[in-house]
Design a protein around this motif. Structure first.
Motif, PDB file in Angstrom:
ATOM      1  N   PHE A  12     -11.243  -3.467  14.642  1.00 14.75           N
ATOM      2  CA  PHE A  12     -11.994  -4.596  14.784  1.00 14.75           C
ATOM      3  C   PHE A  12     -12.627  -5.059  13.504  1.00 14.75           C
ATOM      4  O   PHE A  12     -13.697  -5.761  13.447  1.00 14.75           O
ATOM      5  CB  PHE A  12     -12.663  -4.898  16.016  1.00 14.75           C
ATOM      6  CG  PHE A  12     -11.929  -4.512  17.391  1.00 14.75           C
ATOM      7  CD1 PHE A  12     -10.776  -4.649  17.508  1.00 14.75           C
ATOM      8  CD2 PHE A  12     -12.662  -3.568  18.296  1.00 14.75           C
ATOM      9  CE1 PHE A  12     -10.153  -4.401  18.601  1.00 14.75           C
ATOM     10  CE2 PHE A  12     -12.293  -3.455  19.252  1.00 14.75           C
ATOM     11  CZ  PHE A  12     -10.702  -3.525  19.489  1.00 14.75           C
ATOM     12  N   TYR A  63     -20.108 -13.385  18.196  1.00 10.96           N
ATOM     13  CA  TYR A  63     -20.373 -12.265  17.482  1.00 10.96           C
ATOM     14  C   TYR A  63     -21.527 -12.542  16.692  1.00 10.96           C
ATOM     15  O   TYR A  63     -21.528 -13.439  15.765  1.00 10.96           O
ATOM     16  CB  TYR A  63     -19.609 -11.293  16.943  1.00 10.96           C
ATOM     17  CG  TYR A  63     -18.423 -10.712  17.895  1.00 10.96           C
ATOM     18  CD1 TYR A  63     -18.681  -9.750  18.527  1.00 10.96           C
ATOM     19  CD2 TYR A  63     -17.312 -11.542  18.102  1.00 10.96           C
ATOM     20  CE1 TYR A  63     -17.671  -9.292  19.512  1.00 10.96           C
ATOM     21  CE2 TYR A  63     -16.390 -11.350  19.218  1.00 10.96           C
ATOM     22  CZ  TYR A  63     -16.571 -10.024  19.832  1.00 10.96           C
ATOM     23  OH  TYR A  63     -15.447  -9.845  20.685  1.00 10.96           O
ATOM     24  N   GLU A 108     -15.159  -6.683  21.883  1.00  9.64           N
ATOM     25  CA  GLU A 108     -13.876  -6.829  21.612  1.00  9.64           C
ATOM     26  C   GLU A 108     -12.831  -6.176  22.111  1.00  9.64           C
ATOM     27  O   GLU A 108     -11.716  -6.876  22.517  1.00  9.64           O
ATOM     28  CB  GLU A 108     -13.928  -6.856  19.984  1.00  9.64           C
ATOM     29  CG  GLU A 108     -12.595  -7.323  19.198  1.00  9.64           C
ATOM     30  CD  GLU A 108     -12.391  -8.834  19.605  1.00  9.64           C
ATOM     31  OE1 GLU A 108     -11.244  -9.193  18.744  1.00  9.64           O
ATOM     32  OE2 GLU A 108     -13.115  -9.282  20.104  1.00  9.64           O
TER      33      GLU A 108
END
Length: 143
Positions: A139, A59, A77
């Protein structure tokens, strides 16, 4: 004698640094799930390492003022966690889709990051997989 929870983490980091040396210096690490570690790199990127399959997901660095994950990263994700969870359950995508009452093509769209599940579908998935809903859709560790 070392704590059992510490030993796998140390081995995971050593394994990650050995297999993926091009990522550079690790600033911090955090366990985010069974056999999954989140590494924050010196350049600001975050890398999730799945120790079971030796798979990484990268990421890019986010603005520090952000309080919500960009949609594309959320989809990435979610797809990673859904794919891993279905795999670990021993089911195929089709079997999982049938059990929660949606089509296999819908599951496929989630995994290819082309679609986002509704709140109802997320809750159904979490209940069927016996997971906390937060695990499937929160997340914040990536911020």
């Amino acid at each position: 004698m070392e704590d059992r929870d510490t030993l796998p983490r140390v081995n995971a980091r050593r394994k990650f640094e050995t297999y993926f040396p091009h990522f550079g210096e690790i600033l911090s690490e955090r366990r985010i799930g069974p056999s999954e570690t989140l590494y924050t790199l010196k350049d600001g990127r975050k890398v999730i390492y799945d120790e079971v399959d030796d798979v990484i997901t990268v990421y890019q660095k986010h603005d520090k003022d952000m309080d919500i994950l960009p949609e594309e990263d959320w989809k990435k994700e979610f797809a990673r966690i859904l794919k891993r969870t279905i795999h670990l359950s021993g089911m195929t995508q089709g079997e999982f889709a049938d059990r929660i009452g949606i089509s296999q093509s819908t599951i496929s769209k989630y995994m290819r990051r082309q679609s986002i599940p509704s709140a109802y579908v997320l809750k159904t998935m979490a209940r069927f997989l016996k997971l906390d809903l937060d695990y499937l859709c929160n997340f914040d560790y990536l911020l």
